[in-house]
Write an enzyme that holds these catalytic residues in place. Structure first.
Site, PDB file in Angstrom:
ATOM      1  N   HIS A  44       0.858  -1.186   0.000  1.00  0.00           N
ATOM      2  CA  HIS A  44       0.000   0.000   0.000  1.00  0.00           C
ATOM      3  C   HIS A  44       0.896   1.238   0.000  1.00  0.00           C
ATOM      4  CE1 HIS A  44       1.088  -0.449   4.242  1.00  0.00           C
ATOM      5  NE2 HIS A  44       0.986   0.864   4.281  1.00  0.00           N
ATOM      6  N   HIS A 130       5.735   5.873  -0.656  1.00  0.00           N
ATOM      7  CA  HIS A 130       6.516   4.685  -0.998  1.00  0.00           C
ATOM      8  C   HIS A 130       5.701   3.432  -0.683  1.00  0.00           C
ATOM      9  CE1 HIS A 130       7.205   5.217   3.303  1.00  0.00           C
ATOM     10  NE2 HIS A 130       7.387   3.910   3.341  1.00  0.00           N
TER      11      HIS A 130
END
Length: 189
Positions: A44, A130
């Protein structure tokens, strides 16, 4: 001692992209010898980490975030490369870099401000989107930063995907996958 359940808002990554990331990582795992690899279902991009939440706060923040993002439209992101957080010789986090498009930062800012207004204390460092891939360097030799470029499966063929949903996840540290969706909102044209 009971483990505290934590919640966080995140960009949901489509399942086929998660599988592609996982497939690419399988090829380079022998080079990047980290101790704990993230389950592919847990990939995610975090927007806001809430920590522990009481039931009343939970219902409130779900409604507030849903209302706040209802005019946000889908957008495209690309996974471009690999990087690490922590000491260069022995990094603690191995992650995939995404291109930093304005739409992602706008979405994060809306979620962040909404959660602050709902009474949450949030991270104050600048947002750095990220996808965490692995934790804790476990190699017998020092980590080689050059490998981030020479063994990057996303360098020449960036992996693109549509950001069309944000999810409130709940952490279940004793389970795999660790993150369970609690609420989700679609971004619509």
């Amino acid at each position: 001692m009971e483990k505290q359940t934590h919640y966080f808002w995140a960009v949901r990554i489509p399942d086929h992209i998660k599988q592609t990331i996982h497939n690419e990582l399988t090829q380079i795992k022998p080079i990047f010898q980290f101790k704990r690899w993230v389950d592919l279902h847990d990939y995610h991009i975090t927007l806001a980490f809430l920590g522990s939440v009481n039931p009343q706060q939970l219902q409130s923040v779900i409604k507030l975030v849903g209302d706040a993002i209802n005019k946000q439209k889908p957008f495209t992101l690309e996974i471009e490369g690999l990087n690490v957080f922590g000491a260069q010789k022995s990094p603690r986090i191995f992650w995939a870099a995404v291109n930093e498009v304005d739409e992602l930062f706008q979405l994060q800012e809306i979620v962040h401000k909404t959660c602050l207004a709902a009474g949450f204390t949030l991270e104050t460092r600048p947002y750095h989107p990220h996808i965490t891939l692995a934790r804790k360097w476990g190699g017998n030799e020092d980590f080689k930063m050059a490998y981030l470029v020479t063994h990057n499966p996303f360098g020449e063929k960036a992996l693109s995907f549509q950001v069309s949903e944000i999810v409130l996840y709940k952490s279940n540290l004793e389970k795999t996958p660790k993150y369970e969706p609690v609420a989700a909102f679609s971004l619509v044209d």
